[in-house]
Design an enzyme around this catalytic site. Structure first.
Site, PDB file in Angstrom:
ATOM      1  N   TYR A   1     -52.880  74.653 -51.159  1.00  0.00           N
ATOM      2  CA  TYR A   1     -52.871  74.281 -49.745  1.00  0.00           C
ATOM      3  C   TYR A   1     -52.915  72.779 -49.580  1.00  0.00           C
ATOM      4  O   TYR A   1     -53.170  72.046 -50.542  1.00  0.00           O
ATOM      5  CB  TYR A   1     -54.031  74.954 -48.999  1.00  0.00           C
ATOM      6  CG  TYR A   1     -55.396  74.354 -49.264  1.00  0.00           C
ATOM      7  CD1 TYR A   1     -56.031  74.509 -50.489  1.00  0.00           C
ATOM      8  CD2 TYR A   1     -56.060  73.612 -48.291  1.00  0.00           C
ATOM      9  CE1 TYR A   1     -57.285  73.959 -50.725  1.00  0.00           C
ATOM     10  CE2 TYR A   1     -57.313  73.058 -48.510  1.00  0.00           C
ATOM     11  CZ  TYR A   1     -57.922  73.229 -49.734  1.00  0.00           C
ATOM     12  OH  TYR A   1     -59.148  72.671 -49.961  1.00  0.00           O
TER      13      TYR A   1
ATOM     14  N   ARG B   1     -48.645  65.664 -53.309  1.00  0.00           N
ATOM     15  CA  ARG B   1     -49.701  66.421 -54.016  1.00  0.00           C
ATOM     16  C   ARG B   1     -49.414  67.924 -53.975  1.00  0.00           C
ATOM     17  O   ARG B   1     -49.677  68.637 -54.949  1.00  0.00           O
ATOM     18  CB  ARG B   1     -51.074  66.126 -53.435  1.00  0.00           C
ATOM     19  CG  ARG B   1     -52.190  66.768 -54.256  1.00  0.00           C
ATOM     20  CD  ARG B   1     -53.569  66.377 -53.772  1.00  0.00           C
ATOM     21  NE  ARG B   1     -53.769  66.778 -52.393  1.00  0.00           N
ATOM     22  CZ  ARG B   1     -54.793  66.368 -51.636  1.00  0.00           C
ATOM     23  NH1 ARG B   1     -55.705  65.544 -52.142  1.00  0.00           N
ATOM     24  NH2 ARG B   1     -54.916  66.786 -50.400  1.00  0.00           N
TER      25      ARG B   1
ATOM     26  N   LYS C   1     -54.908  71.698 -56.052  1.00  0.00           N
ATOM     27  CA  LYS C   1     -55.584  72.014 -54.788  1.00  0.00           C
ATOM     28  C   LYS C   1     -55.391  73.495 -54.469  1.00  0.00           C
ATOM     29  O   LYS C   1     -54.549  73.873 -53.645  1.00  0.00           O
ATOM     30  CB  LYS C   1     -55.038  71.113 -53.669  1.00  0.00           C
ATOM     31  CG  LYS C   1     -55.884  71.125 -52.407  1.00  0.00           C
ATOM     32  CD  LYS C   1     -55.469  69.983 -51.509  1.00  0.00           C
ATOM     33  CE  LYS C   1     -56.068  70.063 -50.120  1.00  0.00           C
ATOM     34  NZ  LYS C   1     -57.513  69.943 -50.078  1.00  0.00           N
TER      35      LYS C   1
ATOM     36  N   GLU D   1     -67.533  64.929 -57.298  1.00  0.00           N
ATOM     37  CA  GLU D   1     -67.076  64.653 -55.925  1.00  0.00           C
ATOM     38  C   GLU D   1     -67.889  65.501 -54.967  1.00  0.00           C
ATOM     39  O   GLU D   1     -68.749  66.277 -55.385  1.00  0.00           O
ATOM     40  CB  GLU D   1     -65.569  64.951 -55.802  1.00  0.00           C
ATOM     41  CG  GLU D   1     -65.201  66.376 -56.158  1.00  0.00           C
ATOM     42  CD  GLU D   1     -63.697  66.635 -56.227  1.00  0.00           C
ATOM     43  OE1 GLU D   1     -62.927  65.978 -55.522  1.00  0.00           O
ATOM     44  OE2 GLU D   1     -63.315  67.531 -57.012  1.00  0.00           O
TER      45      GLU D   1
HETATM   46  N1  PMP Z   1     -62.056  66.602 -53.152  1.00  0.00           N
HETATM   47  C1  PMP Z   1     -62.055  67.885 -52.766  1.00  0.00           C
HETATM   48  C2  PMP Z   1     -62.705  68.892 -53.642  1.00  0.00           C
HETATM   49  C3  PMP Z   1     -61.457  68.269 -51.555  1.00  0.00           C
HETATM   50  O1  PMP Z   1     -61.452  69.562 -51.175  1.00  0.00           O
HETATM   51  C4  PMP Z   1     -60.875  67.279 -50.730  1.00  0.00           C
HETATM   52  C5  PMP Z   1     -60.270  67.616 -49.403  1.00  0.00           C
HETATM   53  N2  PMP Z   1     -59.262  68.528 -49.507  1.00  0.00           N
HETATM   54  C6  PMP Z   1     -60.891  65.943 -51.177  1.00  0.00           C
HETATM   55  C7  PMP Z   1     -61.491  65.648 -52.385  1.00  0.00           C
HETATM   56  C8  PMP Z   1     -60.279  64.834 -50.368  1.00  0.00           C
HETATM   57  O2  PMP Z   1     -58.885  64.897 -50.415  1.00  0.00           O
HETATM   58  P1  PMP Z   1     -57.985  64.348 -49.221  1.00  0.00           P
HETATM   59  O3  PMP Z   1     -58.397  62.921 -49.007  1.00  0.00           O
HETATM   60  O4  PMP Z   1     -56.614  64.459 -49.722  1.00  0.00           O
HETATM   61  O5  PMP Z   1     -58.293  65.203 -48.041  1.00  0.00           O
END
Ligand code: PMP
Length: 284
Positions: free
Chosen positions: A33, A52, A148, A180
């Site tokens: 997603y 991505r 993702k 994270e």
């Molecule tokens: N890490 C994780 C585990 C996430 O789920 C997300 C958000 N989808 C992010 C980092 C941040 O990614 P982005 O800046 O592309 O939203």
């Protein structure tokens, strides 16, 4: 008016939009997603999110017979049909719904399932009045976090553990180092330097993270891309998270320790302002 949802080439009122019970996204989390935020009715960091998406699809040998122009048209239609000004477009692709449940990928492949929907978030750009508190939890996710996938049980559970302990979110820790947040990338400001973990299979390479890195370079701020410990984060001057739906969000408490003075700091505030400005300017 009911929200309009896209399912496999059709736009439907949300109450009528559905996918098969045999869909591998439902049975096996066999899907990926993207979430793209919308400001002023336009898509933020769209090219990055689609790049991505392609990486996630390729990693899982999943096919999506739509090019970026077609995906942009679908995103724009989602925004237009739902009169979305501030919020996000959610896109999910799964390996489709073969007639039998089987661990093996369907051979020949069946058509992927594609779903898009919107969520309004009025006030998205205005930002938070306060920072968030996070707790630390062990990172119990699988080892390919760079893809993702819709396998979000642990992040969802982690947010509930956080809520149960009176916090807003959780930072995950592996081998003594912060990986994270449950749905965001983690940053600290220490000794006048920004510190954030480099992309690897251990984290999702955030599109917002990448945009903020560009702003950090443009602003001439010093940066170290390296993992950091929880203790280092607790002792930092500032901490914050980045994601498509929160932009730059200050973290003011980690477990039982306030970060900095326990209130949002100037570096996060500056990066947030720069990010929102750039996002508005470059949105499509
Ligand atoms: N890490 C994780 C585990 C996430 O789920 C997300 C958000 N989808 C992010 C980092 C941040 O990614 P982005 O800046 O592309 O939203």
């Amino acid at each position: 008016m009911a929200r309009q949802v896209h399912v496999n080439g059709r736009w439907l009122p949300e109450g009528e939009a559905s996918v098969s019970v045999f869909d591998r996204g439902f049975l096996m989390a066999d899907g990926v997603y993207e979430v793209t935020s919308v400001l002023d009715g336009r898509l933020v960091d769209f090219a990055g999110h689609m790049a991505r998406l392609r990486r996630s699809l390729a990693a899982l040998s999943m096919d999506l017979p739509l090019d970026d122009a077609a995906l942009l048209a679908l995103h724009r239609e989602a925004v237009a049909r739902n009169a979305l000004s501030e919020g996000m477009v959610y896109l999910q692709v799964t390996r489709g719904a073969p007639p039998e449940r089987d661990f093996a990928w369907p051979d020949p492949p069946v058509p992927p399932t594609l779903v898009l929907f919107t969520q309004a978030k009025p006030g998205l750009a205005r930002g938070p009045e306060r920072g968030i508190g996070v707790i630390s939890i062990p990172d119990l996710r699988w080892a390919r976090r760079d893809i993702k996938t819709v396998q979000l049980l642990y992040p969802s559970w982690g947010k509930m553990i956080a809520r149960g302990r009176g916090a807003d979110d959780a930072w995950m820790v592996e081998d003594g180092l912060v990986t994270e947040g449950t749905s965001n990338n983690a940053w600290i400001v220490a000794g006048g330097r920004l510190v954030t973990r480099p992309p690897s299979e251990a984290i999702l390479s955030g599109i917002t993270r990448a945009a903020v890195l560009r702003l950090v370079a443009e602003a001439g701020l010093s940066l170290e891309e390296r993992p950091f410990t929880l203790a280092e984060a607790q002792a930092a001057d500032e901490a914050f998270v980045t994601s498509a739906t929160t932009f730059v969000l200050p973290v003011v408490r980690i477990d039982d320790r306030p970060v900095g003075g326990g209130s949002p700091g100037p570096v996060a505030a500056r990066l947030r302002a720069l990010y929102v400005e750039e996002a508005r300017r470059s949105a499509v």
